[in-house]
Design an enzyme around this catalytic site. Structure first.
Site, PDB file in Angstrom:
ATOM      1  N   CYS A 153      42.606  43.164  33.645  1.00  0.00           N
ATOM      2  CA  CYS A 153      41.798  42.017  34.038  1.00  0.00           C
ATOM      3  C   CYS A 153      42.072  40.550  33.339  1.00  0.00           C
ATOM      4  O   CYS A 153      42.128  39.604  33.921  1.00  0.00           O
ATOM      5  CB  CYS A 153      40.268  42.121  33.603  1.00  0.00           C
ATOM      6  SG  CYS A 153      39.767  43.781  33.014  1.00  0.00           S
ATOM      7  N   ARG A 177      45.511  53.817  27.182  1.00  0.00           N
ATOM      8  CA  ARG A 177      44.526  53.774  26.046  1.00  0.00           C
ATOM      9  C   ARG A 177      44.440  54.896  25.376  1.00  0.00           C
ATOM     10  O   ARG A 177      44.733  56.082  25.720  1.00  0.00           O
ATOM     11  CB  ARG A 177      43.123  53.960  27.072  1.00  0.00           C
ATOM     12  CG  ARG A 177      43.133  52.610  28.071  1.00  0.00           C
ATOM     13  CD  ARG A 177      41.678  52.928  28.904  1.00  0.00           C
ATOM     14  NE  ARG A 177      41.897  51.590  29.688  1.00  0.00           N
ATOM     15  CZ  ARG A 177      40.915  51.684  30.712  1.00  0.00           C
ATOM     16  NH1 ARG A 177      39.984  52.584  30.987  1.00  0.00           N
ATOM     17  NH2 ARG A 177      41.134  50.609  31.516  1.00  0.00           N
ATOM     18  N   GLN A 210      45.641  52.070  37.277  1.00  0.00           N
ATOM     19  CA  GLN A 210      44.340  52.039  37.935  1.00  0.00           C
ATOM     20  C   GLN A 210      44.834  51.152  39.416  1.00  0.00           C
ATOM     21  O   GLN A 210      45.858  50.272  39.467  1.00  0.00           O
ATOM     22  CB  GLN A 210      43.778  50.791  37.175  1.00  0.00           C
ATOM     23  CG  GLN A 210      43.287  51.463  35.837  1.00  0.00           C
ATOM     24  CD  GLN A 210      42.323  50.306  35.155  1.00  0.00           C
ATOM     25  OE1 GLN A 210      42.950  49.215  35.059  1.00  0.00           O
ATOM     26  NE2 GLN A 210      41.044  50.796  34.808  1.00  0.00           N
ATOM     27  N   ASP A 232      43.765  48.788  40.797  1.00  0.00           N
ATOM     28  CA  ASP A 232      42.731  47.744  40.291  1.00  0.00           C
ATOM     29  C   ASP A 232      42.952  46.422  41.067  1.00  0.00           C
ATOM     30  O   ASP A 232      43.895  46.459  42.011  1.00  0.00           O
ATOM     31  CB  ASP A 232      43.419  47.098  38.967  1.00  0.00           C
ATOM     32  CG  ASP A 232      42.209  46.895  37.938  1.00  0.00           C
ATOM     33  OD1 ASP A 232      41.100  46.887  38.435  1.00  0.00           O
ATOM     34  OD2 ASP A 232      42.510  46.674  36.909  1.00  0.00           O
ATOM     35  N   HIS A 266      40.776  42.364  41.206  1.00  0.00           N
ATOM     36  CA  HIS A 266      39.618  41.479  40.617  1.00  0.00           C
ATOM     37  C   HIS A 266      39.492  40.427  41.713  1.00  0.00           C
ATOM     38  O   HIS A 266      40.613  40.000  42.206  1.00  0.00           O
ATOM     39  CB  HIS A 266      40.142  40.709  39.234  1.00  0.00           C
ATOM     40  CG  HIS A 266      40.345  41.743  38.345  1.00  0.00           C
ATOM     41  ND1 HIS A 266      41.640  42.445  37.847  1.00  0.00           N
ATOM     42  CD2 HIS A 266      39.336  42.363  37.405  1.00  0.00           C
ATOM     43  CE1 HIS A 266      41.404  43.248  36.941  1.00  0.00           C
ATOM     44  NE2 HIS A 266      40.110  43.247  36.850  1.00  0.00           N
ATOM     45  N   LYS A 291      27.951  48.252  36.492  1.00  0.00           N
ATOM     46  CA  LYS A 291      28.739  48.617  37.474  1.00  0.00           C
ATOM     47  C   LYS A 291      28.235  49.656  38.351  1.00  0.00           C
ATOM     48  O   LYS A 291      27.150  50.363  37.972  1.00  0.00           O
ATOM     49  CB  LYS A 291      30.178  49.615  36.596  1.00  0.00           C
ATOM     50  CG  LYS A 291      29.827  50.367  35.648  1.00  0.00           C
ATOM     51  CD  LYS A 291      31.041  50.753  35.005  1.00  0.00           C
ATOM     52  CE  LYS A 291      30.749  51.869  34.193  1.00  0.00           C
ATOM     53  NZ  LYS A 291      31.889  52.727  33.741  1.00  0.00           N
ATOM     54  N   HIS A 312      35.364  43.528  39.085  1.00  0.00           N
ATOM     55  CA  HIS A 312      36.472  44.508  38.875  1.00  0.00           C
ATOM     56  C   HIS A 312      36.144  45.673  39.783  1.00  0.00           C
ATOM     57  O   HIS A 312      35.102  46.088  39.742  1.00  0.00           O
ATOM     58  CB  HIS A 312      36.376  44.944  37.482  1.00  0.00           C
ATOM     59  CG  HIS A 312      36.263  43.920  36.366  1.00  0.00           C
ATOM     60  ND1 HIS A 312      37.370  43.613  35.470  1.00  0.00           N
ATOM     61  CD2 HIS A 312      35.182  43.124  36.082  1.00  0.00           C
ATOM     62  CE1 HIS A 312      36.739  42.584  34.560  1.00  0.00           C
ATOM     63  NE2 HIS A 312      35.615  42.431  34.953  1.00  0.00           N
TER      64      HIS A 312
END
Length: 649
Positions: A338, A367, A385, A387, A389, A473, A519
RNA sequence: GCCGAAUUAGCUCAGUUGGUCAGAGCAGCUGAUUUGUAAUCAGCAGGUCGGGGGUUCGAAUCCCUCUUUCGGCUCCA
């Protein structure tokens, strides 16, 4: 006399003080044998508890959650009784039923450790105690008496539990020589329990708090019939065969190496094909939904994560900062994408007409998960991910949110995921310091999610305290082979990072406004998604995904050249095929798990060389006859197209 | 990170109280066989028994420690 209303709305008259068991007997002797608990006006009761008013009653058997709950919870008490006979002085924590079976948290005297043999011993004792058919006896007790009773026995965990209860609502249950603080309900007596398996011993913190003492937790499962236990154990064995870690190895999809490091999956050639196909699929879907793809680096300046708040919240539990030759210059492996995307948004000023802007990236993040939490592909330390945004105006938020739900549904449909739980994860209102941002922003964000779900008609459950630290979320959870739930798709609404990064757009009023950020990751991560997918399909993927769509089997070495020719022709038409030229008996090859997971088998021998064709067999469907390579390629292409056709509509 | 259980050949696993315990099946390789839908025959090769310490005349086996894996707990951006 009282009136009892049954689930079919029929009303029967009984004398006051009738019990659930007696009602069952009055209906049929078979029901009386099967009934385990009774729901009286919405509350689950013991079968032997007298009913003294007009009531709505449902009789719960093994087929009802409430029935199994009473059965397994009673089994926990039975296990406790067995533990007490072997280890007097054991302190008991809590012993609830779970989805399958039950557990009891205990503190054994002198920090005794239990072994497999001890479990067998306990099982035997439980069976013995069960055969005595000791009734479960309910007793109302005052708070003071309850405290006295358990204090005398040094049962500090029970005392703590009682202190949290209100006087007048406290009950004890007694069976045999064992008395427990318990709300109930229970089955009438221990004799109902016929088959017992204590499955595992584990440590568990008292009240789930890491700072508390770790107790010994014993898991078990019991059944009213021996056969049911056997079936369950077989089911467990079958489930283990679908474990993605096992299949991943067998199919050569991915691997781990102790040398490379814990929790760092490496994709082997076949796994890379599978993963690539999934990415391609999602990329296409996203393109249709107006996303643009971007690429960002794997590291970022520490300052970036200080701005986002990630450093303050997770810095000390992350992979540690990367230093450079320059004093004071520090980078971090990116734990999420992000902040990078937020910076990209700031590349140039935006008009309200530009929004929404949707940046998508298959972004690899790192992580530092606790070592004990790592679990194959479903919980790793490095993962990618899917991912994106979405930066949008507040008035576009709900619509954008719903469009993401649509994408998730497309994915679930394409992969035949029918059983999922949609969970709205909100912030814990009693623990606000865990989160960043103002109440106002949180309320707006939470409301947007709830409304979007309602408008979509999505059936959801709501969990407090499960939100991300920057926003609430919507999570889509799917179970693995062993019934463990994993979060896959996630959509998060965020008013906070736009503020921290000072994102803005120029509105129609010619003033600066703050966009909202969504997200989202429909797969969750490539790794976890594929892990769960493997367990759902047992490695038999839809044909558009499968690494090898066809295997070419020459019945002898003589036909290897022809097989190579077939392979080349298929590869030229984008069919993923391999030759298995081990030149052994065909029947022997078919047993290989590896080959069983390839949808099409092409057998080539003398006949095929002469006709210039291939003999085609579809796994699980049988022979398709001989055909030209071109026809075969078209057949696969059509199958792929049919499976994905709904996306293009 | 915590509790517990494991770690033996590429894979799946045997290995008794410490003393012919370095083993099997599959996979691999070499021959033979040329076979049409769940196991063709014969032979060969494969392992510092996860690493490192220790106890012992002697350790795959007992102890310590680290790595990794598994089942839970906690955590999960």
């Amino acid at each position: 006399m009282i009136n009892i209303t049954l689930p079919d709305s029929s009303i029967r008259e009984y004398s006051s003080g009738i019990t659930g068991l007696e009602i069952a007997e009055s209906i049929s002797s078979r029901l009386a044998k099967e009934v385990l608990s009774v729901t009286v006006n919405g509350e689950v009761w013991d079968l032997t508890r007298p009913i003294s008013q007009d009531s709505t009653v449902r009789l719960n058997t093994w087929d009802d959650k409430e029935g199994r709950h009473a059965f397994w919870h009673s089994s926990a008490h039975l296990m406790a009784e067995a533990i007490q006979t072997f280890y007097p002085g054991t302190k008991f924590g809590i012993g609830p039923s779970i989805e399958t079976g039950f557990y009891y948290d205990i503190e054994l005297p002198d920090d005794k450790q239990l072994t497999e043999k001890d479990l067998e011993k306990l099982e035997q004792k439980m069976l013995e105690l069960a055969q005595q058919k000791s009734p479960f006896v309910r007793e109302d007790i005052s708070k003071k008496d309850a405290l006295d009773f358990f204090s005398k026995r040094n049962e500090n965990y029970k005392v703590e539990l009682i202190n949290g209860l209100t006087d007048g609502s406290i009950t004890l249950y007694k069976q045999g020589d064992f008395t427990d603080l318990c709300r109930g309900p229970h089955i009438p007596n221990t004799g109902y329990i016929k088959a017992i398996k204590l499955t595992s011993v584990a440590g568990a913190y008292w009240r789930g708090n890491e700072k508390n003492k770790m107790l010994t937790r014993i898991y078990g499962v019991t059944y009213p019939k021996k056969k049911m236990l056997d079936d369950y154990l077989i089911l467990l064995e079958e489930a283990k065969k679908r474990d993605h870690r096992k299949i991943g190895k067998e199919m050569e999809l991915f691997m781990f190496s102790a040398e490379v490091g814990q929790g760092l999956p490496m994709w082997l050639p076949k796994g890379t094909i599978l993963r690539g196909q999934l990415q391609k699929f999602l990329s296409q879907v996203q393109k249709r939904f107006g996303y643009t793809e971007v690429i960002t680096p794997h590291i970022g300046d520490v300052k970036l994560y200080k701005t986002s708040g990630h450093f303050q919240k997770y810095g000390k539990d992350s992979f540690q900062v990367i230093n450079t030759p320059v004093e004071g210059e520090q980078f971090m492996l990116k734990p999420m994408n992000c902040p990078h995307h937020a910076e990209m948004y700031k590349f140039k000023p935006h008009s309200y007409k530009d929004l929404p802007i949707r940046f998508a990236e298959f972004g690899t993040v790192y992580r530092y998960e606790q070592s004990g939490e790592l679990h194959g592909l479903t919980r790793a330390r490095g993962f990618t991910q899917d991912d994106a945004h979405i930066f949008c105006r507040p008035d576009q938020l709900k619509d954008e949110f719903m469009k993401v739900i649509d994408i998730i549904f497309i994915i679930f449909k394409a992969l035949n995921f029918k059983e999922y739980t949609a969970q709205i994860s909100l912030r814990d209102p009693n623990n606000k310091e865990k989160y960043i941002g103002s109440d106002e922003n949180w309320n707006k964000a939470e409301q947007a999610i709830v409304e979007a779900c309602e408008e979509k008609g999505l059936k959801t459950i709501t969990e407090l305290g499960e939100a991300a630290f920057y926003g609430p979320k919507l999570d889509f959870m799917i179970k693995d082979a062993l019934g463990r739930s994993w979060q896959l798709g996630t959509i998060q609404v965020d008013y906070n990072l736009p503020e921290r990064f000072q994102l803005e757009y120029i509105g129609a009023d010619d003033k600066r406004h703050r966009p909202v950020m969504i997200h989202r990751a429909p797969f969750g991560s490539m790794e976890r998604f594929i892990g769960v997918l493997i367990e759902h399909t047992a490695g038999k993927f839809p044909i558009w995904l499968t690494p090898d769509q066809a295997v070419i089997l020459p019945i002898s070495e003589k036909y290897n050249d022809y097989a190579t020719k077939v392979l080349n022709l298929l590869n030229n038409s984008d069919i993923r095929a391999v030759i298995d030229d081990r030149n052994e008996k065909i029947g022997k090859k078919i047993r290989d798990n590896e080959l069983k997971r390839i949808p099409y088998m092409l057998i080539v021998g003398e006949k095929e060389v002469e006709s210039g064709e291939v003999s085609v067999r579809r796994q699980g469907e049988g022979d398709k006859g001989s055909m030209q390579m071109e026809d075969f390629a078209n057949m696969i292409k059509k199958e792929v197209h049919d499976q994905l056709a709904f996306i293009y509509n």
